[in-house]
Design a protein around this motif. Structure first.
Motif: not given
Length: 97
Positions: A68-70, A63-64, A39-43
């Motif tokens: 998400l970090m970007r 997708p990764s 799960v790569f999801l912005n809260v």
């Protein structure tokens, strides 16, 4: 009060991950591992679209972890206190600049 494991299992079901698994994780550690690895999801996005269903959640998933970090580095993030108060700290990622 529901247990943390039950909460994480419910989150796995809500995010639609249960369909690809033979069974739900039986330990807190295993549940966290599933969520952290898949799960790569912005809260912030999660809180905004969770009422719209699994399809809406899948649309806002990244997708990764790096994708998400970007987005988070770009300024689109939820306050850590809000995330932890809602029990969603398993979705937090560390972003070093």
């Amino acid at each position: 009060m529901p247990s943390k494991l039950a909460f994480l299992q419910a989150l796995i079901i809500e995010l639609g991950l249960y369909t690809s698994m033979p069974s739900l994780p039986n330990s807190l550690r295993a549940a966290k591992a599933v969520l952290k690895s898949q799960v790569f999801l912005n809260v912030r996005d999660y809180l905004a679209v969770r009422q719209q269903g699994v399809d809406a959640l899948r649309e806002v998933m990244h997708p990764s972890r790096s994708a998400l970090m970007r987005e988070i580095r770009g300024g689109k993030k939820a306050p850590r206190k809000t995330v932890k108060d809602r029990g969603l700290d398993v979705l937090l990622v560390t972003c070093y600049r």
